[in-house]
Design an enzyme around this catalytic site. Structure first.
Site, PDB file in Angstrom:
ATOM      1  N   LEU A 100     -22.802   4.880 -30.567  1.00  0.00           N
ATOM      2  CA  LEU A 100     -22.124   5.830 -31.603  1.00  0.00           C
ATOM      3  C   LEU A 100     -23.298   6.964 -31.880  1.00  0.00           C
ATOM      4  O   LEU A 100     -23.185   7.687 -32.671  1.00  0.00           O
ATOM      5  CB  LEU A 100     -22.001   5.325 -33.066  1.00  0.00           C
ATOM      6  CG  LEU A 100     -20.831   4.106 -32.981  1.00  0.00           C
ATOM      7  CD1 LEU A 100     -20.526   3.618 -34.117  1.00  0.00           C
ATOM      8  CD2 LEU A 100     -19.672   4.486 -32.064  1.00  0.00           C
ATOM      9  N   ALA A 136     -23.554   7.487 -21.677  1.00  0.00           N
ATOM     10  CA  ALA A 136     -24.880   8.423 -21.264  1.00  0.00           C
ATOM     11  C   ALA A 136     -25.399   9.370 -22.173  1.00  0.00           C
ATOM     12  O   ALA A 136     -24.575   9.676 -23.235  1.00  0.00           O
ATOM     13  CB  ALA A 136     -24.367   9.064 -19.897  1.00  0.00           C
ATOM     14  N   SER A 185     -21.085  12.829 -11.860  1.00  0.00           N
ATOM     15  CA  SER A 185     -20.748  14.324 -12.095  1.00  0.00           C
ATOM     16  C   SER A 185     -20.946  15.241 -10.942  1.00  0.00           C
ATOM     17  O   SER A 185     -21.936  14.915  -9.952  1.00  0.00           O
ATOM     18  CB  SER A 185     -21.785  14.777 -13.259  1.00  0.00           C
ATOM     19  OG  SER A 185     -21.661  16.269 -13.565  1.00  0.00           O
ATOM     20  N   TYR A 241     -30.586  15.503 -15.782  1.00  0.00           N
ATOM     21  CA  TYR A 241     -29.187  14.935 -15.833  1.00  0.00           C
ATOM     22  C   TYR A 241     -28.614  14.613 -14.406  1.00  0.00           C
ATOM     23  O   TYR A 241     -28.040  13.661 -14.246  1.00  0.00           O
ATOM     24  CB  TYR A 241     -28.207  15.571 -16.605  1.00  0.00           C
ATOM     25  CG  TYR A 241     -26.799  15.455 -16.616  1.00  0.00           C
ATOM     26  CD1 TYR A 241     -26.529  14.564 -17.620  1.00  0.00           C
ATOM     27  CD2 TYR A 241     -25.842  15.961 -15.748  1.00  0.00           C
ATOM     28  CE1 TYR A 241     -25.061  13.938 -17.775  1.00  0.00           C
ATOM     29  CE2 TYR A 241     -24.453  15.405 -16.043  1.00  0.00           C
ATOM     30  CZ  TYR A 241     -24.226  14.522 -16.955  1.00  0.00           C
ATOM     31  OH  TYR A 241     -22.995  14.131 -17.067  1.00  0.00           O
ATOM     32  N   ILE A 271     -18.606  35.063 -24.056  1.00  0.00           N
ATOM     33  CA  ILE A 271     -18.487  34.572 -22.868  1.00  0.00           C
ATOM     34  C   ILE A 271     -20.055  34.953 -21.904  1.00  0.00           C
ATOM     35  O   ILE A 271     -20.357  36.278 -22.278  1.00  0.00           O
ATOM     36  CB  ILE A 271     -17.515  35.457 -21.772  1.00  0.00           C
ATOM     37  CG1 ILE A 271     -16.090  34.872 -22.309  1.00  0.00           C
ATOM     38  CG2 ILE A 271     -17.721  35.313 -20.354  1.00  0.00           C
ATOM     39  CD1 ILE A 271     -14.729  35.492 -21.673  1.00  0.00           C
ATOM     40  N   ARG A 318     -14.530  27.536 -12.704  1.00  0.00           N
ATOM     41  CA  ARG A 318     -14.736  25.903 -12.676  1.00  0.00           C
ATOM     42  C   ARG A 318     -13.267  25.274 -12.413  1.00  0.00           C
ATOM     43  O   ARG A 318     -12.291  25.816 -12.440  1.00  0.00           O
ATOM     44  CB  ARG A 318     -15.121  25.363 -14.152  1.00  0.00           C
ATOM     45  CG  ARG A 318     -16.347  25.894 -14.516  1.00  0.00           C
ATOM     46  CD  ARG A 318     -17.503  25.346 -13.887  1.00  0.00           C
ATOM     47  NE  ARG A 318     -18.855  25.669 -14.482  1.00  0.00           N
ATOM     48  CZ  ARG A 318     -19.473  26.758 -13.820  1.00  0.00           C
ATOM     49  NH1 ARG A 318     -19.028  27.559 -13.343  1.00  0.00           N
ATOM     50  NH2 ARG A 318     -20.552  27.113 -14.723  1.00  0.00           N
ATOM     51  N   ARG A 330     -25.668  32.309 -18.761  1.00  0.00           N
ATOM     52  CA  ARG A 330     -26.631  31.303 -19.142  1.00  0.00           C
ATOM     53  C   ARG A 330     -27.677  31.076 -17.947  1.00  0.00           C
ATOM     54  O   ARG A 330     -27.396  30.884 -16.854  1.00  0.00           O
ATOM     55  CB  ARG A 330     -25.871  30.121 -19.354  1.00  0.00           C
ATOM     56  CG  ARG A 330     -26.051  29.387 -20.897  1.00  0.00           C
ATOM     57  CD  ARG A 330     -25.000  28.618 -21.277  1.00  0.00           C
ATOM     58  NE  ARG A 330     -24.401  27.739 -20.174  1.00  0.00           N
ATOM     59  CZ  ARG A 330     -23.520  26.947 -20.349  1.00  0.00           C
ATOM     60  NH1 ARG A 330     -23.035  26.623 -21.522  1.00  0.00           N
ATOM     61  NH2 ARG A 330     -23.139  25.912 -19.364  1.00  0.00           N
TER      62      ARG A 330
HETATM   63  C1  UD2 Z   1     -20.510  21.196 -16.305  1.00  0.00           C
HETATM   64  C2  UD2 Z   1     -20.932  20.073 -17.266  1.00  0.00           C
HETATM   65  C3  UD2 Z   1     -22.289  19.700 -17.366  1.00  0.00           C
HETATM   66  C4  UD2 Z   1     -22.907  19.464 -15.810  1.00  0.00           C
HETATM   67  C5  UD2 Z   1     -22.665  20.754 -15.128  1.00  0.00           C
HETATM   68  C6  UD2 Z   1     -23.144  20.423 -13.505  1.00  0.00           C
HETATM   69  C7  UD2 Z   1     -19.427  20.168 -19.119  1.00  0.00           C
HETATM   70  C8  UD2 Z   1     -19.269  20.369 -20.663  1.00  0.00           C
HETATM   71  N1  UD2 Z   1     -20.566  20.343 -18.827  1.00  0.00           N
HETATM   72  O1  UD2 Z   1     -21.477  22.191 -16.982  1.00  0.00           O
HETATM   73  O2  UD2 Z   1     -22.296  18.460 -17.898  1.00  0.00           O
HETATM   74  O3  UD2 Z   1     -21.902  18.438 -15.341  1.00  0.00           O
HETATM   75  O4  UD2 Z   1     -21.352  21.137 -15.277  1.00  0.00           O
HETATM   76  O5  UD2 Z   1     -22.705  21.946 -12.863  1.00  0.00           O
HETATM   77  O6  UD2 Z   1     -18.245  19.910 -18.672  1.00  0.00           O
HETATM   78  N2  UD2 Z   1     -19.293  29.436 -21.071  1.00  0.00           N
HETATM   79  C9  UD2 Z   1     -19.227  30.578 -21.950  1.00  0.00           C
HETATM   80  N3  UD2 Z   1     -19.008  30.423 -23.171  1.00  0.00           N
HETATM   81  C10 UD2 Z   1     -19.317  29.247 -23.805  1.00  0.00           C
HETATM   82  C11 UD2 Z   1     -19.664  28.230 -23.302  1.00  0.00           C
HETATM   83  C12 UD2 Z   1     -19.657  28.033 -21.639  1.00  0.00           C
HETATM   84  O7  UD2 Z   1     -18.893  31.664 -21.195  1.00  0.00           O
HETATM   85  O8  UD2 Z   1     -19.238  29.287 -25.104  1.00  0.00           O
HETATM   86  C13 UD2 Z   1     -19.383  29.503 -19.763  1.00  0.00           C
HETATM   87  C14 UD2 Z   1     -20.746  28.932 -19.213  1.00  0.00           C
HETATM   88  O9  UD2 Z   1     -21.684  30.121 -19.053  1.00  0.00           O
HETATM   89  C15 UD2 Z   1     -20.362  28.495 -17.805  1.00  0.00           C
HETATM   90  C16 UD2 Z   1     -18.745  27.940 -17.864  1.00  0.00           C
HETATM   91  O10 UD2 Z   1     -18.188  28.732 -19.210  1.00  0.00           O
HETATM   92  O11 UD2 Z   1     -20.210  29.695 -16.797  1.00  0.00           O
HETATM   93  C17 UD2 Z   1     -18.556  26.623 -18.180  1.00  0.00           C
HETATM   94  O12 UD2 Z   1     -19.473  26.141 -18.965  1.00  0.00           O
HETATM   95  P1  UD2 Z   1     -19.611  24.622 -19.334  1.00  0.00           P
HETATM   96  O13 UD2 Z   1     -20.564  24.298 -20.262  1.00  0.00           O
HETATM   97  O14 UD2 Z   1     -18.262  24.138 -20.076  1.00  0.00           O
HETATM   98  O15 UD2 Z   1     -19.616  23.627 -18.094  1.00  0.00           O
HETATM   99  P2  UD2 Z   1     -20.732  23.747 -16.794  1.00  0.00           P
HETATM  100  O16 UD2 Z   1     -19.947  23.877 -15.724  1.00  0.00           O
HETATM  101  O17 UD2 Z   1     -21.577  24.872 -17.139  1.00  0.00           O
END
Ligand code: UD2
Length: 316
Positions: free
Chosen positions: A36, A79, A121, A145, A205, A213, A272
């Site tokens: 938890l 995890a 992942s 990770y 964004i 994605r 980011r």
């Molecule tokens: C995903 C996985 C992470 C890891 C990674 C590997 C999730 C939540 N995270 O990260 O665990 O496996 O892939 O590549 O599935 N974004 C915005 N605004 C926000 C949040 C995100 O613009 O408030 C953008 C972020 O900058 C990115 C995209 O959305 O370009 C996806 O972000 P994410 O954190 O949902 O997932 P990701 O692919 O970075």
């Protein structure tokens, strides 16, 4: 059915709890172990009478053995799931994700479990520019990770080769759906955007929004797990779990605005650090060898998820 009693580690979490429900729906008995730390009992509220719940840490051999007793299959979802958390504290996350996974495999071996399905992942691909991401690409982990997930995959294959334990690893792409927790800056983008849309507030964004994605609905991820557990020829192998299609981040917000009749422009911030720009799964291997094909369209998945966030706006 090839199995009658399943253990779901991390069964109180977002993906784990959906898996628990699906297993019960198939008539399978279910044990859950969860500490938890990020999971919630409320995720199991609907099924709590029908499962055996063990609150505990997967690193605790006695507790894990107790939870695994009588099980013929293990679905390992537990995890430390936050990438930044593993960057901040790689020792602690290695304890849980590396040693914890090894403990799960070892317990499976000792307790007569036949099959272990492990959550991996798309993070293991790192920033390799080749698209779509194919399982044959050399891994390029960019975070602790990603290394943890890769270590789990290697151990899984070793347990198949050395000890004959049937293991399969699933490389999840960007999973979304009901119960994903939006209240962390590192939560999945869809859960964050959902929460904003429901409040009528603009999201941020990062970058220009044209990054994309492969968003896969949680029920499809559950199906991939069930298929992997029954597959006869998947031992020691890894499979992508995605849709093979992609959505731009800016379009995620647009789609939500349409559904909510919102006219809200997002805020923009610099990209980011360490963000992958483009990610999409090659889905051939999972289709050919597991018979897995994502069934839920992005539009349908978004509708379903939004329905849930509207209902649980204040307490997801
Ligand atoms: C995903 C996985 C992470 C890891 C990674 C590997 C999730 C939540 N995270 O990260 O665990 O496996 O892939 O590549 O599935 N974004 C915005 N605004 C926000 C949040 C995100 O613009 O408030 C953008 C972020 O900058 C990115 C995209 O959305 O370009 C996806 O972000 P994410 O954190 O949902 O997932 P990701 O692919 O970075």
């Amino acid at each position: 059915m090839a199995y009658e009693q399943a253990l779901v580690t991390g069964g109180a979490g977002f993906i784990g709890s959906h898996l628990v429900e699906a297993l019960l729906g198939k008539g399978c008995g279910v044990n859950v172990i969860d500490d938890l730390s990020t999971g919630h009992l409320r995720n199991l509220a609907r099924v709590k009478e029908h499962i055996a719940f063990f609150q505990g840490d997967i690193r605790d051999p006695e507790r894990l053995a107790e939870a695994a007793r009588g099980c013929d299959v293990v679905f390992h979802q537990a995890a430390v799931v936050s990438v930044p958390k593993t960057v901040k504290d790689p020792m602690e996350s290695a304890q849980v994700n590396d040693l914890g996974t090894l403990r799960v495999l070892e317990t499976a071996r000792e307790s007569g479990v036949r099959k272990a399905v492990l959550a991996s992942s798309c993070a293991v691909y790192g920033d390799d520019p080749q698209l779509p991401k194919r399982e044959t690409l050399p891994p390029r982990p960019k975070s602790p990770y990603a290394v943890h997930k890769l270590v789990g995959e290697f151990y899984a294959r070793l347990y198949t080769d050395l000890y004959g334990l049937d293991t399969t690893c699933l490389r999840y792409f960007n999973v979304y759906g009901p119960r994903q927790d939006p209240f962390s800056p590192y939560s999945g983008v869809i859960s964050i955007f959902m929460e904003r849309a429901v409040r009528g507030e603009p999201p941020t964004i990062y970058g220009d929004g044209m990054q994309y994605r492969d968003f896969v609905f949680v029920e499809d991820v559950v199906q991939a797990n069930l298929l992997a557990a029954e597959a006869e020829t998947a031992a020691g192998k890894v499979y992508n779990v995605g849709t093979g299609a992609f959505v731009h981040i800016a379009d995620v917000w647009k789609a939500l605005c349409e559904r909510m009749s919102l006219h809200s422009e997002p805020d923009f911030a610099p990209p980011r650090e360490g963000d992958v720009r483009e990610s999409v799964a090659d889905v051939h291997r999972a289709r050919e060898e597991l018979g897995f094909e994502a069934q839920v369209s992005f539009a349908a998945g978004l509708d379903e998820t939004l329905k849930w966030y509207k209902k649980h706006a204040s307490a997801p």
